[in-house]
Design a protein around this motif. Sequence first.
Motif, PDB file in Angstrom:
ATOM      1  N   TYR A  73       0.803  -1.223   0.000  1.00 51.45           N
ATOM      2  CA  TYR A  73       0.000   0.000   0.000  1.00 51.45           C
ATOM      3  C   TYR A  73       0.839   1.278   0.000  1.00 51.45           C
ATOM      4  CZ  TYR A  73      -3.134   3.687   1.521  1.00 51.45           C
ATOM      5  OH  TYR A  73      -3.818   4.869   1.610  1.00 51.45           O
ATOM      6  N   PRO A  74       1.852   1.425   0.857  1.00 55.25           N
ATOM      7  CA  PRO A  74       2.626   2.669   0.835  1.00 55.25           C
ATOM      8  C   PRO A  74       3.344   2.910  -0.492  1.00 55.25           C
ATOM      9  CG  PRO A  74       3.061   1.421   2.843  1.00 55.25           C
ATOM     10  CD  PRO A  74       2.317   0.510   1.930  1.00 55.25           C
ATOM     11  N   ALA A  75       3.651   1.825  -1.204  1.00 51.30           N
ATOM     12  CA  ALA A  75       4.386   1.971  -2.460  1.00 51.30           C
ATOM     13  C   ALA A  75       3.488   2.380  -3.621  1.00 51.30           C
ATOM     14  CB  ALA A  75       5.097   0.659  -2.791  1.00 51.30           C
ATOM     15  N   VAL A  76       2.235   1.940  -3.627  1.00 49.85           N
ATOM     16  CA  VAL A  76       1.386   2.158  -4.802  1.00 49.85           C
ATOM     17  C   VAL A  76       0.350   3.269  -4.609  1.00 49.85           C
ATOM     18  CG1 VAL A  76       1.666  -0.222  -5.563  1.00 49.85           C
ATOM     19  CG2 VAL A  76      -0.266   0.356  -4.087  1.00 49.85           C
ATOM     20  N   ARG A  77       0.173   3.767  -3.409  1.00 45.42           N
ATOM     21  CA  ARG A  77      -0.932   4.703  -3.186  1.00 45.42           C
ATOM     22  C   ARG A  77      -0.788   6.003  -3.956  1.00 45.42           C
ATOM     23  NH1 ARG A  77      -0.042   6.628   3.129  1.00 45.42           N
ATOM     24  NH2 ARG A  77       2.071   7.473   2.886  1.00 45.42           N
ATOM     25  N   ARG A  78       0.446   6.461  -4.200  1.00 46.73           N
ATOM     26  CA  ARG A  78       0.620   7.721  -4.932  1.00 46.73           C
ATOM     27  C   ARG A  78       0.265   7.572  -6.405  1.00 46.73           C
ATOM     28  NH1 ARG A  78       5.816   8.416  -7.542  1.00 46.73           N
ATOM     29  NH2 ARG A  78       5.667  10.662  -7.180  1.00 46.73           N
ATOM     30  N   ALA A  84      -5.477   1.705  -4.532  1.00 48.32           N
ATOM     31  CA  ALA A  84      -4.629   1.110  -3.493  1.00 48.32           C
ATOM     32  C   ALA A  84      -5.457   0.703  -2.283  1.00 48.32           C
ATOM     33  CB  ALA A  84      -3.536   2.089  -3.082  1.00 48.32           C
ATOM     34  N   VAL A  85      -6.396   1.568  -1.880  1.00 43.70           N
ATOM     35  CA  VAL A  85      -7.287   1.229  -0.767  1.00 43.70           C
ATOM     36  C   VAL A  85      -8.161   0.035  -1.144  1.00 43.70           C
ATOM     37  CG1 VAL A  85      -9.233   2.042   0.619  1.00 43.70           C
ATOM     38  CG2 VAL A  85      -7.283   3.547   0.208  1.00 43.70           C
ATOM     39  N   GLY A  86      -8.628   0.018  -2.395  1.00 42.75           N
ATOM     40  CA  GLY A  86      -9.434  -1.110  -2.856  1.00 42.75           C
ATOM     41  C   GLY A  86      -8.666  -2.412  -2.803  1.00 42.75           C
ATOM     42  N   TYR A  87      -7.381  -2.357  -3.147  1.00 43.35           N
ATOM     43  CA  TYR A  87      -6.554  -3.569  -3.089  1.00 43.35           C
ATOM     44  C   TYR A  87      -6.443  -4.066  -1.651  1.00 43.35           C
ATOM     45  CZ  TYR A  87      -2.475  -6.580  -3.006  1.00 43.35           C
ATOM     46  OH  TYR A  87      -1.629  -7.635  -2.786  1.00 43.35           O
ATOM     47  N   VAL A  88      -6.188  -3.163  -0.719  1.00 39.91           N
ATOM     48  CA  VAL A  88      -6.088  -3.561   0.684  1.00 39.91           C
ATOM     49  C   VAL A  88      -7.405  -4.180   1.159  1.00 39.91           C
ATOM     50  CG1 VAL A  88      -5.762  -2.733   3.047  1.00 39.91           C
ATOM     51  CG2 VAL A  88      -4.308  -1.851   1.214  1.00 39.91           C
ATOM     52  N   ARG A 160       0.789   0.882 -14.193  1.00 42.04           N
ATOM     53  CA  ARG A 160       0.776   2.341 -14.259  1.00 42.04           C
ATOM     54  C   ARG A 160       2.010   2.940 -13.607  1.00 42.04           C
ATOM     55  NH1 ARG A 160      -3.933   4.202 -10.928  1.00 42.04           N
ATOM     56  NH2 ARG A 160      -5.018   2.911 -12.454  1.00 42.04           N
ATOM     57  N   SER A 161       2.416   2.393 -12.475  1.00 42.73           N
ATOM     58  CA  SER A 161       3.517   2.976 -11.706  1.00 42.73           C
ATOM     59  C   SER A 161       4.895   2.555 -12.208  1.00 42.73           C
ATOM     60  CB  SER A 161       3.388   2.545 -10.237  1.00 42.73           C
ATOM     61  OG  SER A 161       3.576   1.135 -10.112  1.00 42.73           O
ATOM     62  N   ARG A 162       4.966   1.406 -12.896  1.00 45.82           N
ATOM     63  CA  ARG A 162       6.244   0.851 -13.368  1.00 45.82           C
ATOM     64  C   ARG A 162       7.202   0.549 -12.213  1.00 45.82           C
ATOM     65  NH1 ARG A 162       7.560   4.323 -18.920  1.00 45.82           N
ATOM     66  NH2 ARG A 162       5.460   4.210 -19.768  1.00 45.82           N
ATOM     67  N   LEU A 163       6.641   0.228 -11.062  1.00 44.90           N
ATOM     68  CA  LEU A 163       7.481  -0.142  -9.921  1.00 44.90           C
ATOM     69  C   LEU A 163       8.131  -1.503 -10.127  1.00 44.90           C
ATOM     70  CD1 LEU A 163       5.189   1.078  -6.995  1.00 44.90           C
ATOM     71  CD2 LEU A 163       7.361   2.088  -7.722  1.00 44.90           C
ATOM     72  N   ALA A 226       8.573  10.284 -12.724  1.00 47.39           N
ATOM     73  CA  ALA A 226       8.072  11.519 -12.108  1.00 47.39           C
ATOM     74  C   ALA A 226       6.644  11.776 -12.535  1.00 47.39           C
ATOM     75  CB  ALA A 226       8.959  12.696 -12.514  1.00 47.39           C
ATOM     76  N   LEU A 227       5.839  12.230 -11.598  1.00 45.32           N
ATOM     77  CA  LEU A 227       4.467  12.585 -11.931  1.00 45.32           C
ATOM     78  C   LEU A 227       4.479  13.815 -12.819  1.00 45.32           C
ATOM     79  CD1 LEU A 227       2.735  12.112  -8.469  1.00 45.32           C
ATOM     80  CD2 LEU A 227       2.852  10.516 -10.376  1.00 45.32           C
ATOM     81  N   ARG A 228       3.668  13.819 -13.838  1.00 42.48           N
ATOM     82  CA  ARG A 228       3.665  14.905 -14.821  1.00 42.48           C
ATOM     83  C   ARG A 228       3.198  16.200 -14.182  1.00 42.48           C
ATOM     84  NH1 ARG A 228       0.564  14.775 -20.669  1.00 42.48           N
ATOM     85  NH2 ARG A 228       1.375  16.771 -21.442  1.00 42.48           N
ATOM     86  N   ALA A 229       3.962  17.259 -14.401  1.00 41.22           N
ATOM     87  CA  ALA A 229       3.595  18.564 -13.850  1.00 41.22           C
ATOM     88  C   ALA A 229       2.436  19.143 -14.622  1.00 41.22           C
ATOM     89  CB  ALA A 229       4.788  19.512 -13.937  1.00 41.22           C
ATOM     90  N   PRO A 230       1.593  19.953 -13.990  1.00 38.90           N
ATOM     91  CA  PRO A 230       0.477  20.568 -14.692  1.00 38.90           C
ATOM     92  C   PRO A 230       0.979  21.376 -15.890  1.00 38.90           C
ATOM     93  CG  PRO A 230       0.266  20.884 -12.334  1.00 38.90           C
ATOM     94  CD  PRO A 230       1.614  20.316 -12.575  1.00 38.90           C
ATOM     95  N   GLU A 231       0.217  21.369 -16.977  1.00 39.34           N
ATOM     96  CA  GLU A 231       0.615  22.067 -18.190  1.00 39.34           C
ATOM     97  C   GLU A 231       0.806  23.550 -17.921  1.00 39.34           C
ATOM     98  OE1 GLU A 231      -0.940  22.602 -22.798  1.00 39.34           O
ATOM     99  OE2 GLU A 231      -2.002  21.331 -21.380  1.00 39.34           O
ATOM    100  N   GLY A 232       1.914  24.090 -18.430  1.00 42.86           N
ATOM    101  CA  GLY A 232       2.181  25.514 -18.251  1.00 42.86           C
ATOM    102  C   GLY A 232       3.080  25.814 -17.083  1.00 42.86           C
ATOM    103  N   THR A 233       3.496  24.763 -16.319  1.00 45.25           N
ATOM    104  CA  THR A 233       4.409  24.993 -15.206  1.00 45.25           C
ATOM    105  C   THR A 233       5.666  24.198 -15.450  1.00 45.25           C
ATOM    106  OG1 THR A 233       3.551  23.160 -13.910  1.00 45.25           O
ATOM    107  CG2 THR A 233       2.487  25.293 -13.614  1.00 45.25           C
ATOM    108  N   ASP A 234       6.807  24.661 -14.928  1.00 47.39           N
ATOM    109  CA  ASP A 234       8.036  23.916 -15.086  1.00 47.39           C
ATOM    110  C   ASP A 234       8.248  23.012 -13.889  1.00 47.39           C
ATOM    111  OD1 ASP A 234       8.918  25.453 -13.030  1.00 47.39           O
ATOM    112  OD2 ASP A 234      10.140  26.801 -14.252  1.00 47.39           O
TER     113      ASP A 234
END
Length: 248
Positions: A73-78, A84-88, A160-163, A226-234
């Motif tokens: 759970y701690p690894a996949v929740r992000r 992740a809660v559903g899996y638990v 999705r996470s590629r862990l 890395a999680l994709r940053a919102p469009e228009g931000t660096d």
Amino acid sequence: MTPSAPSRKLATAAGLCYLLTHVTAIGAVALYGPVLHDTGYVLGAGADRRVLLGALAEILLLIGIVGTACALYPAVRRHGEASAVGYVALRTLEAAVIAIGIVALLAVLTLRRQPPAGSDPAALLTTARGLLAVHDWTFLLGPNFVCGANTTVLAALMFRSRLVPRYVAVLGLVGGPLLLATAVAELFGLYAQLSTIGALTALPVFAWELTLALNLLIRGFRPAPALRAPEGTDSTGAVGAAARGAVG
């Protein structure tokens, strides 16, 4: 900046818990043989110690099942907290259903050791067979229906996470729905729970869990992208926004 991989300790714990579930599940089926295959067990001499060892193996199985959920759970929740809660929840439900099956078999032992005063052998036999039927249905519901569902959820999170390598996740994405389809077929009597077809259709989930366990033990989690940053931000977030404001 590349995010770090989740804790190696979590990966090791999850891998060990998966291996524990495999060893104890196979061991329990072997140890339960006398009570599962002898229709007159409740009236005979019995092999209670062997059955009790089977129950102990399944208790360890329950610990392993819940342990995988707690470690992953701690690894996949992000990468999907609701999933992740559903899996638990599904993993915990699987353990709870298996626990009902353990109680049903232990109740058969109680009837054999301490039958009610004046009880009719035919009534004891009928009651014992009913308890065995409860165990059989929990086997279909827990290690088939619920396991197929939680496998699908976790495999999707891993994809999705590629862990873990993608091929590992694909095994789960194939095996989970296939196990669910098999459970539906068994529910409607197309073939028996313990049959060649049932065993073959369960192989992808077995391969998924074993491959996942070995990957977690040997390699640990891979660094998540890395999680994709919102469009228009660096990538610097607020610093970039402040700089654009100053230019404006």
